[in-house]
Design a protein around this motif. Structure first.
Motif, PDB file in Angstrom:
ATOM      1  N   LYS A 287       0.960  -1.270   0.068  1.00 29.74           N
ATOM      2  CA  LYS A 287      -0.065   0.175   0.039  1.00 29.74           C
ATOM      3  C   LYS A 287       0.732   1.179  -0.010  1.00 29.74           C
ATOM      4  O   LYS A 287       0.321   2.431  -0.332  1.00 29.74           O
ATOM      5  N   LEU A 288       1.950   1.235   0.595  1.00 28.43           N
ATOM      6  CA  LEU A 288       2.963   2.416   0.273  1.00 28.43           C
ATOM      7  C   LEU A 288       3.796   2.377  -0.538  1.00 28.43           C
ATOM      8  O   LEU A 288       4.687   3.098  -0.970  1.00 28.43           O
ATOM      9  N   ASN A 289       3.451   1.685  -1.722  1.00 27.73           N
ATOM     10  CA  ASN A 289       4.176   1.524  -3.079  1.00 27.73           C
ATOM     11  C   ASN A 289       5.451   1.066  -2.822  1.00 27.73           C
ATOM     12  O   ASN A 289       6.496   1.516  -3.520  1.00 27.73           O
ATOM     13  N   GLY A 290       5.483   0.148  -1.807  1.00 27.03           N
ATOM     14  CA  GLY A 290       6.984  -0.453  -1.642  1.00 27.03           C
ATOM     15  C   GLY A 290       7.053  -1.869  -2.061  1.00 27.03           C
ATOM     16  O   GLY A 290       5.999  -2.423  -2.775  1.00 27.03           O
ATOM     17  N   SER A 291       8.150  -2.505  -1.669  1.00 26.61           N
ATOM     18  CA  SER A 291       8.322  -4.009  -2.106  1.00 26.61           C
ATOM     19  C   SER A 291       9.100  -4.610  -0.959  1.00 26.61           C
ATOM     20  O   SER A 291      10.009  -3.893  -0.403  1.00 26.61           O
ATOM     21  N   ILE A 292       9.110  -5.837  -0.901  1.00 32.07           N
ATOM     22  CA  ILE A 292      10.108  -6.671  -0.052  1.00 32.07           C
ATOM     23  C   ILE A 292      10.759  -7.679  -0.718  1.00 32.07           C
ATOM     24  O   ILE A 292      10.283  -8.361  -1.831  1.00 32.07           O
ATOM     25  N   ASP A 293      11.806  -7.904  -0.186  1.00 33.32           N
ATOM     26  CA  ASP A 293      12.698  -8.703  -0.911  1.00 33.32           C
ATOM     27  C   ASP A 293      13.483  -9.613   0.358  1.00 33.32           C
ATOM     28  O   ASP A 293      13.829  -9.211   1.353  1.00 33.32           O
ATOM     29  N   ILE A 294      13.641 -10.957   0.115  1.00 37.84           N
ATOM     30  CA  ILE A 294      13.853 -11.879   0.976  1.00 37.84           C
ATOM     31  C   ILE A 294      15.160 -12.660   0.768  1.00 37.84           C
ATOM     32  O   ILE A 294      15.220 -13.169  -0.464  1.00 37.84           O
ATOM     33  N   HIS A 295      16.139 -12.602   1.308  1.00 41.64           N
ATOM     34  CA  HIS A 295      17.464 -13.602   1.160  1.00 41.64           C
ATOM     35  C   HIS A 295      17.983 -14.233   2.321  1.00 41.64           C
ATOM     36  O   HIS A 295      17.957 -13.526   3.548  1.00 41.64           O
ATOM     37  N   SER A 296      18.197 -15.501   2.147  1.00 43.39           N
ATOM     38  CA  SER A 296      18.546 -16.351   3.329  1.00 43.39           C
ATOM     39  C   SER A 296      19.579 -17.295   2.863  1.00 43.39           C
ATOM     40  O   SER A 296      19.345 -17.842   1.776  1.00 43.39           O
ATOM     41  N   VAL A 297      20.293 -17.742   3.672  1.00 44.99           N
ATOM     42  CA  VAL A 297      21.324 -18.692   3.700  1.00 44.99           C
ATOM     43  C   VAL A 297      21.305 -19.644   4.812  1.00 44.99           C
ATOM     44  O   VAL A 297      21.359 -19.341   5.790  1.00 44.99           O
ATOM     45  N   LEU A 298      20.752 -20.964   4.410  1.00 47.74           N
ATOM     46  CA  LEU A 298      20.795 -22.016   5.750  1.00 47.74           C
ATOM     47  C   LEU A 298      22.071 -22.019   6.579  1.00 47.74           C
ATOM     48  O   LEU A 298      23.184 -22.230   5.837  1.00 47.74           O
TER      49      LEU A 298
END
Length: 679
Positions: free
Chosen positions: A519-530
């Motif tokens: 709604k804030l015209n934003g985005s989410i990005d997820i990066h993970s290493v086990l």
């Protein structure tokens, strides 16, 4: 209290509370830091001084005791350890809650918990008592036989419990008379009239006061001229209540020195008439206004105000110049220069005004040391929080809107990300986990990141969970790349927790975070290493007040698409499209993207079969991409967002409206709503 002075106090107190929240957690790591101790002492002292000037007694009591504790700590008489920190943080919570109540419109604060005051006094004497709940008053009330203690209580059972409570407050020699009996002829299972209910109240009051007066004196006499069988007016009912209250108070209340006119000591003397204002029906105390987390004030550097004033002066000069050139025979070059000057001044003025709305992201970050400290203590973990880029500025509205999503993400990192100390040591990691909360500006966007050095996420486990929860079949799950698998945690109802606790496990939260950021015209990005950790990045625009857009049109109608979501634009080519499960798709760099023809929604009366010459705008909506087919792209334009009216406020697909450069009205499209309408 003076309302204007109170508002000034609340502005200052709110800032001090924000500072204390961070300082108290820092002090736990550096308990001998003299500068930090002095800063905390001054904070409590300043709040106490303002509260004392306004006569806010509950706030004065807590601040004064907290101030005494830190005076002892500064002098070396008391040490600031974990137990002392728990007590002080409880006191801080009371102060913070009191400031919030006052901000919400309450003017009478509740009395402080006596146990908290006792614990603070014990700290002053060097006795750091463990944190305990306030002692509950023992009750001798027993539920009637056959009553389920966890079930709903009937009216009769509740009334019996009330009678038992009243009898417990009466003297022993009258205990056998405390049971209330219904008046003769009253059906115990039927509805009770007002007169019967009033008689029962009188009977209960008389039973509870048997130790001070004969029960016969508790009978209330109706005011003269009142028909006992008729309807009672509000004034008559109020007089009867006053009579009952005065009799009850004369019999049960201890004598106090009154600063007003003395009360007659003879119980038989009728109570003094109350002021005329009390003849109206009593109303309960005014409830506080609905909680509003949006601050109504903002501090602005005077240099910025001076800059705005100078630009306004320039604007006036340009206006005068244009008025002079308004004649038809003026040189076009002079008019062009004046308009160019006007454009320059208004651009600078817009930027300066926007700066007055900007606040450092530290205003959000300041609450997280306490959040991490309390949650880590509750879970038995040892976690260090690092804050980076606290001086990064962003729009005040964004500061407030990002608070809740960030709290949830940080709690997730502490709960799900960082392992228990023994597990970390066994895997060769330091005993203390680390959570990094960072902010930085990238062009016209702000990048926020939450990074932990915990166990990371297993994409195979996430795929398996998605299949178990019925979100997708096994074939589709196995086709997901690791990035798409990580994004599964943003789905509603998805959770990796094995057990449900009061912290997490219900699968509610990350989907809300995603929706709020979108709604804030934003985005989410997820990066993970086990085994290494997880990083969640949030990208949002600098401001919400002025929006850079891409203007598109259908025939004579114009629409604005938020430019922050636009990825690329290309010509529509039907040879590169195909249908999958009834959805038109376009192939773009080995990836199929759904196509949505906006004319079918925005211009349904227009039947269109040939889309040659149309444009495809690839936009990002949350973590997915879509192609919007439009007739014409008119270029970029910064627009001022105007809210829609009440009737259109909840219509999906529209975020607001604006006035274009040619004076026409253009609707601003809400891309998540647009995609939802088509899906």
């Amino acid at each position: 209290m003076d309302e204007e002075i109170l508002q000034d106090f609340l502005v200052e107190a709110s800032e001090l509370v924000d500072q204390l929240n961070e300082q108290l957690v820092d002090l736990e790591h550096s308990p001998t830091d003299a500068d930090l101790l002095n800063a905390v002492f001054r904070g409590f002292h300043t709040v106490k001084g303002g509260a004392g000037f306004l006569g806010i007694t509950p706030l004065i009591e807590v601040c004064h005791r907290a101030e005494n504790v830190f005076d002892k700590i500064r002098n070396g008489d008391v040490s600031y350890d974990a137990l002392a920190a728990d007590v002080i943080l409880r006191a801080f919570d009371v102060i913070s809650d009191s400031i919030e109540r006052l901000n919400d419109g309450e003017r009478e604060l509740p009395a402080n918990n006596p146990q908290l005051l006792v614990d603070l006094d014990a700290l002053t004497k060097g006795n750091a008592a463990p944190v305990v709940e306030a002692p509950k008053q023992e009750s001798s009330l027993q539920l009637a036989e056959g009553v389920d203690p966890d079930g709903d209580m009937t009216d009769e059972e509740f009334e019996a419990l009330l009678n038992q409570r009243d009898s417990g407050g009466a003297s022993d020699n009258s205990s056998e008379n405390t049971g209330l009996s219904l008046a003769e002829g009253v059906d115990p299972d039927g509805d009770m009239t007002d007169e019967e209910f009033e008689a029962l109240l009188n009977q209960r009051d008389s039973a509870s006061n048997d130790n001070v007066a004969d029960s016969s004196t508790s009978k209330l006499a109706l005011p003269e001229g009142v028909d006992p069988d008729g309807d009672m007016t509000d004034d008559e009912f109020e007089a009867l209540l006053n009579q009952r209250d005065s009799e009850s108070s004369e019999k049960t209340q201890p004598k106090v020195e009154a600063v007003s006119a003395p009360v007659a000591s003879n119980p038989s003397t009728p109570p003094a008439p109350k002021p005329a204002a009390s003849s109206t029906p009593k109303t309960p105390p005014a409830k506080a206004a609905p909680k509003n987390n949006t601050e109504s004030t903002v501090r602005v550097d005077t240099k910025r105000l001076d800059e705005i004033m100078n630009l306004v002066g320039e604007l006036v000069l340009v206006r005068n110049r244009l008025l002079t050139l308004r004649g038809a025979d003026q040189d076009l070059e002079d008019i062009s220069n004046a308009v160019g000057n006007l454009d320059h001044v208004t651009t600078d003025l817009q930027a300066s005004v926007m700066k007055t709305r900007m606040q450092p992201v530290k205003k959000v970050f300041g609450r997280f040391p306490r959040v991490v400290r309390d949650l880590a203590r509750k879970l038995g973990k040892e976690i260090d929080l690092e804050l980076q880029g606290e001086d990064t500025d962003l729009d005040k509205n964004l500061v407030e809107a990002l608070a809740d999503p960030l709290v949830h993400l940080v709690r997730n990192s502490v709960d799900h990300g960082v392992e228990m100390p023994d597990d970390r040591v066994a895997s060769g990691k330091p005993k203390n986990g680390t959570v990094i909360l960072a902010a930085q500006q990238e062009g016209d966007h702000i990048l926020l990141s939450i990074t932990d050095d915990g166990k990371g996420m297993d994409p195979d486990m996430l795929r398996r969970k998605a299949v178990e929860k019925g979100m997708m079949d096994e074939i589709s799950a196995n086709q997901l790349d690791d990035k798409s698998a990580f994004e599964l945690i943003l789905s509603a109802g998805f959770s990796t927790a094995e057990t449900i606790s009061d912290i997490s496990g219900r699968g509610v939260g990350m989907d809300v975070v995603k929706n709020m950021i979108t709604k804030l015209n934003g985005s989410i990005d997820i990066h993970s290493v086990l085994g290494k950790g997880t990083e969640i990045s949030i990208r949002v625009p600098l401001t919400l007040a002025i929006l850079p857009t891409l203007m598109v049109s259908f025939s004579e109608d114009s629409y604005a698409i938020p430019l922050t979501s636009v990825q690329e634009i290309f010509d529509f080519d039907s040879s590169k499209t195909n249908k999958i499960d009834g959805q038109m798709m376009v192939r773009l760099r080995e990836r199929s993207i759904p196509l949505y023809f906006l004319s079918e929604w925005l211009s349904p009366q227009t039947v269109k079969e040939d889309y040659r010459g149309d444009k495809v705008i690839i936009v990002s909506v949350g973590n997915q991409r879509a192609g919007l087919v439009v007739e014409q792209v008119n270029g970029q334009e910064e627009v001022v967002i105007k809210p829609l009216g009440v009737g259109l406020k909840h219509v999906d697909g529209y975020a607001g409206a604006t006035i274009t450069g040619n004076g026409n009205i253009a609707l601003i499209l809400d891309l998540p709503g647009v995609v939802q309408r088509f899906q």
